[in-house]
Motif scaffolding. Structure first.
Motif, PDB file in Angstrom:
ATOM      1  N   ASN A 165     -38.170  64.806   6.925  1.00  0.00           N
ATOM      2  CA  ASN A 165     -38.011  63.358   6.816  1.00  0.00           C
ATOM      3  C   ASN A 165     -39.242  62.639   7.373  1.00  0.00           C
ATOM      4  O   ASN A 165     -39.748  61.677   6.775  1.00  0.00           O
ATOM      5  N   VAL A 166     -39.706  63.106   8.521  1.00  0.00           N
ATOM      6  CA  VAL A 166     -40.861  62.485   9.178  1.00  0.00           C
ATOM      7  C   VAL A 166     -42.105  62.603   8.308  1.00  0.00           C
ATOM      8  O   VAL A 166     -42.814  61.621   8.063  1.00  0.00           O
ATOM      9  N   ARG A 167     -42.377  63.810   7.815  1.00  0.00           N
ATOM     10  CA  ARG A 167     -43.600  64.030   7.054  1.00  0.00           C
ATOM     11  C   ARG A 167     -43.550  63.370   5.665  1.00  0.00           C
ATOM     12  O   ARG A 167     -44.580  63.008   5.109  1.00  0.00           O
ATOM     13  N   THR A 168     -42.343  63.205   5.116  1.00  0.00           N
ATOM     14  CA  THR A 168     -42.230  62.501   3.839  1.00  0.00           C
ATOM     15  C   THR A 168     -42.474  61.012   4.026  1.00  0.00           C
ATOM     16  O   THR A 168     -43.191  60.381   3.235  1.00  0.00           O
ATOM     17  N   GLY A 225     -33.899  63.377  27.537  1.00  0.00           N
ATOM     18  CA  GLY A 225     -33.889  62.512  26.365  1.00  0.00           C
ATOM     19  C   GLY A 225     -34.990  62.888  25.398  1.00  0.00           C
ATOM     20  O   GLY A 225     -35.836  63.740  25.680  1.00  0.00           O
ATOM     21  N   TYR A 226     -35.006  62.206  24.258  1.00  0.00           N
ATOM     22  CA  TYR A 226     -35.955  62.603  23.216  1.00  0.00           C
ATOM     23  C   TYR A 226     -37.408  62.345  23.614  1.00  0.00           C
ATOM     24  O   TYR A 226     -38.306  63.099  23.232  1.00  0.00           O
ATOM     25  N   VAL A 227     -37.667  61.326  24.430  1.00  0.00           N
ATOM     26  CA  VAL A 227     -39.049  61.032  24.818  1.00  0.00           C
ATOM     27  C   VAL A 227     -39.577  62.087  25.777  1.00  0.00           C
ATOM     28  O   VAL A 227     -40.694  62.602  25.601  1.00  0.00           O
ATOM     29  N   ILE A 228     -38.811  62.437  26.794  1.00  0.00           N
ATOM     30  CA  ILE A 228     -39.277  63.409  27.782  1.00  0.00           C
ATOM     31  C   ILE A 228     -39.387  64.794  27.167  1.00  0.00           C
ATOM     32  O   ILE A 228     -40.284  65.577  27.500  1.00  0.00           O
ATOM     33  N   ARG A 229     -38.506  65.125  26.234  1.00  0.00           N
ATOM     34  CA  ARG A 229     -38.615  66.422  25.553  1.00  0.00           C
ATOM     35  C   ARG A 229     -39.842  66.450  24.644  1.00  0.00           C
ATOM     36  O   ARG A 229     -40.517  67.478  24.535  1.00  0.00           O
ATOM     37  N   ALA A 230     -40.129  65.336  23.986  1.00  0.00           N
ATOM     38  CA  ALA A 230     -41.328  65.262  23.150  1.00  0.00           C
ATOM     39  C   ALA A 230     -42.591  65.380  23.993  1.00  0.00           C
ATOM     40  O   ALA A 230     -43.537  66.097  23.631  1.00  0.00           O
ATOM     41  N   LEU A 231     -42.615  64.703  25.140  1.00  0.00           N
ATOM     42  CA  LEU A 231     -43.771  64.770  26.037  1.00  0.00           C
ATOM     43  C   LEU A 231     -43.982  66.183  26.575  1.00  0.00           C
ATOM     44  O   LEU A 231     -45.113  66.679  26.641  1.00  0.00           O
ATOM     45  N   THR A 232     -42.898  66.829  26.969  1.00  0.00           N
ATOM     46  CA  THR A 232     -43.000  68.192  27.503  1.00  0.00           C
ATOM     47  C   THR A 232     -43.541  69.153  26.453  1.00  0.00           C
ATOM     48  O   THR A 232     -44.444  69.956  26.724  1.00  0.00           O
ATOM     49  N   THR A 233     -43.019  69.059  25.244  1.00  0.00           N
ATOM     50  CA  THR A 233     -43.491  69.920  24.160  1.00  0.00           C
ATOM     51  C   THR A 233     -44.934  69.628  23.807  1.00  0.00           C
ATOM     52  O   THR A 233     -45.721  70.548  23.528  1.00  0.00           O
ATOM     53  N   THR A 235     -42.710  57.301  13.348  1.00  0.00           N
ATOM     54  CA  THR A 235     -43.524  57.911  12.293  1.00  0.00           C
ATOM     55  C   THR A 235     -44.617  56.971  11.829  1.00  0.00           C
ATOM     56  O   THR A 235     -45.771  57.383  11.634  1.00  0.00           O
ATOM     57  N   LEU A 236     -44.296  55.700  11.645  1.00  0.00           N
ATOM     58  CA  LEU A 236     -45.294  54.735  11.190  1.00  0.00           C
ATOM     59  C   LEU A 236     -46.383  54.534  12.241  1.00  0.00           C
ATOM     60  O   LEU A 236     -47.576  54.421  11.904  1.00  0.00           O
ATOM     61  N   ILE A 237     -45.994  54.524  13.517  1.00  0.00           N
ATOM     62  CA  ILE A 237     -46.994  54.412  14.590  1.00  0.00           C
ATOM     63  C   ILE A 237     -47.891  55.647  14.607  1.00  0.00           C
ATOM     64  O   ILE A 237     -49.114  55.560  14.744  1.00  0.00           O
ATOM     65  N   ALA A 238     -47.277  56.824  14.446  1.00  0.00           N
ATOM     66  CA  ALA A 238     -48.047  58.070  14.452  1.00  0.00           C
ATOM     67  C   ALA A 238     -49.042  58.110  13.305  1.00  0.00           C
ATOM     68  O   ALA A 238     -50.202  58.514  13.478  1.00  0.00           O
ATOM     69  N   PHE A 268     -43.949  63.820  17.541  1.00  0.00           N
ATOM     70  CA  PHE A 268     -42.957  64.642  18.222  1.00  0.00           C
ATOM     71  C   PHE A 268     -41.681  63.863  18.500  1.00  0.00           C
ATOM     72  O   PHE A 268     -40.582  64.425  18.458  1.00  0.00           O
ATOM     73  N   ILE A 269     -41.809  62.560  18.789  1.00  0.00           N
ATOM     74  CA  ILE A 269     -40.610  61.732  18.954  1.00  0.00           C
ATOM     75  C   ILE A 269     -39.825  61.708  17.644  1.00  0.00           C
ATOM     76  O   ILE A 269     -38.593  61.811  17.635  1.00  0.00           O
ATOM     77  N   GLY A 270     -40.539  61.577  16.542  1.00  0.00           N
ATOM     78  CA  GLY A 270     -39.875  61.636  15.239  1.00  0.00           C
ATOM     79  C   GLY A 270     -39.185  62.971  15.015  1.00  0.00           C
ATOM     80  O   GLY A 270     -38.034  63.020  14.568  1.00  0.00           O
ATOM     81  N   PHE A 271     -39.885  64.083  15.353  1.00  0.00           N
ATOM     82  CA  PHE A 271     -39.291  65.411  15.195  1.00  0.00           C
ATOM     83  C   PHE A 271     -38.061  65.595  16.076  1.00  0.00           C
ATOM     84  O   PHE A 271     -37.157  66.355  15.742  1.00  0.00           O
ATOM     85  N   ALA A 272     -38.026  64.908  17.227  1.00  0.00           N
ATOM     86  CA  ALA A 272     -36.887  65.038  18.139  1.00  0.00           C
ATOM     87  C   ALA A 272     -35.645  64.345  17.598  1.00  0.00           C
ATOM     88  O   ALA A 272     -34.519  64.693  17.985  1.00  0.00           O
ATOM     89  N   LEU A 273     -35.842  63.391  16.694  1.00  0.00           N
ATOM     90  CA  LEU A 273     -34.735  62.548  16.257  1.00  0.00           C
ATOM     91  C   LEU A 273     -34.207  62.869  14.865  1.00  0.00           C
ATOM     92  O   LEU A 273     -33.077  62.514  14.537  1.00  0.00           O
TER      93      LEU A 273
END
Length: 290
Positions: A244-247, A177-185, A7-10, A234-239
């Motif tokens: 939580n991410v947007r806050t 995993g969460y990275v590949i699912r985030a990338l696909t989405t 989230t901080l990187i995003a 999206f990685i944040g949303f996957a986890l």
């Protein structure tokens, strides 16, 4: 707690993307500048997905995934439209504060649509941090009229709905995993948004379409930063829950205020200082409760 770092990187990457896009608005118009993040972000998303495919199996999206992605893509475009309407009708401070009501509506929508737990601790932290943003904005609410306030709240709600759509798409993928699912989405979402924006410009706004081609160097930089930022969102949303991410992302508000005070010598009033403290406490409370 990988979602915190993501989230901080995003948030940091999004700040640089906004800076890259800001100059384009004057040169190619609002629609053209808005479309840049989608149209020029797609190649980078596809490239990243292709490289990931060398090491991981790409999950196959079904109808449910496409429906969630379409919801997120459409809501994000609509939210941007409402945001621009709000900024035309109100000051930047009021518009920004209204946009940042997103975590509250996001938490409520997430609890209803995705059955995400919404306990008193999480909701209290989200409300505290969001109220802090309203104070830290320094907006003069006595000058606010009803229509822009409503469009601003609608924009925040739609941004929240888009985050729900993105998280729903990620969770609906059958494996990976969460990275590949985030990338696909990410690739699916940017593809849908690019197609929609290109179709609109081809039919309704040809000058904007010519503009993004003429300014391809700056557009390419903005697209790369946009895709990079979206990947980490999206990685944040996957986890974790999208709320939580947007806050946590609200932490950028006090950082921006501190930067403006140190670099631009801008003074911070008592109400703004109180708002900053509320944001920090709200974010800390959220991390403790997550």
């Amino acid at each position: 707690m990988i979602w915190i770092a993501a989230t901080l990187i995003a948030a940091a990457a999004q700040t640089f993307r906004n800076a890259a896009q800001s100059g384009l608005t004057r040169q190619i118009g609002t629609i053209g500048a808005t479309s840049v993040r989608f149209v020029f972000g797609v190649p980078f998303a596809l490239l990243a997905l292709g490289l990931a495919a060398l090491a991981f199996d790409i999950p196959r999206p079904g109808g449910t995934t496409l429906a969630w992605a379409a919801l997120g893509a459409g809501a994000q475009i609509a939210a941007t439209v409402f945001m621009l309407i709000t900024m035309r009708g109100q000051s930047f401070g009021i518009a920004t504060a209204l946009m940042k009501t997103e975590p509250v509506t996001l938490a409520i929508i997430g609890a209803i649509v995705l059955a995400e737990p919404l306990g008193p601790a999480r909701m209290g932290a989200i409300v505290l941090a969001t109220a802090g943003v309203v104070l830290a904005s320094g907006a003069r609410w006595s000058r606010a009229s009803a229509r822009p306030v409503l469009t601003g709240i609608a924009a925040g709600a739609l941004f929240g709905l888009s985050s729900i759509g993105f998280r729903g798409a990620i969770l609906s993928l059958p494996d990976g995993g969460y990275v590949i699912r985030a990338l696909t989405t990410l690739a699916i979402t940017l593809g849908l948004q690019s197609a929609a924006m290109l179709a609109w410009m081809a039919i309704m706004d040809r000058p904007a379409l010519r503009g993004i081609v003429g300014e391809w160097r700056v557009s390419l930089a903005a697209g790369a930063l946009g895709a990079f930022a979206s990947l980490f969102w999206f990685i944040g949303f996957a986890l974790t829950a999208a709320a939580n991410v947007r806050t946590l992302a609200l932490i950028e508000v006090p950082l921006a205020q501190i930067l403006s005070g140190r670099v631009f010598r801008e003074t911070i009033g008592r109400a703004q200082l109180l708002g900053i403290c509320m944001i920090v406490l709200g974010v800390g409370w959220l991390l403790a409760a997550a």
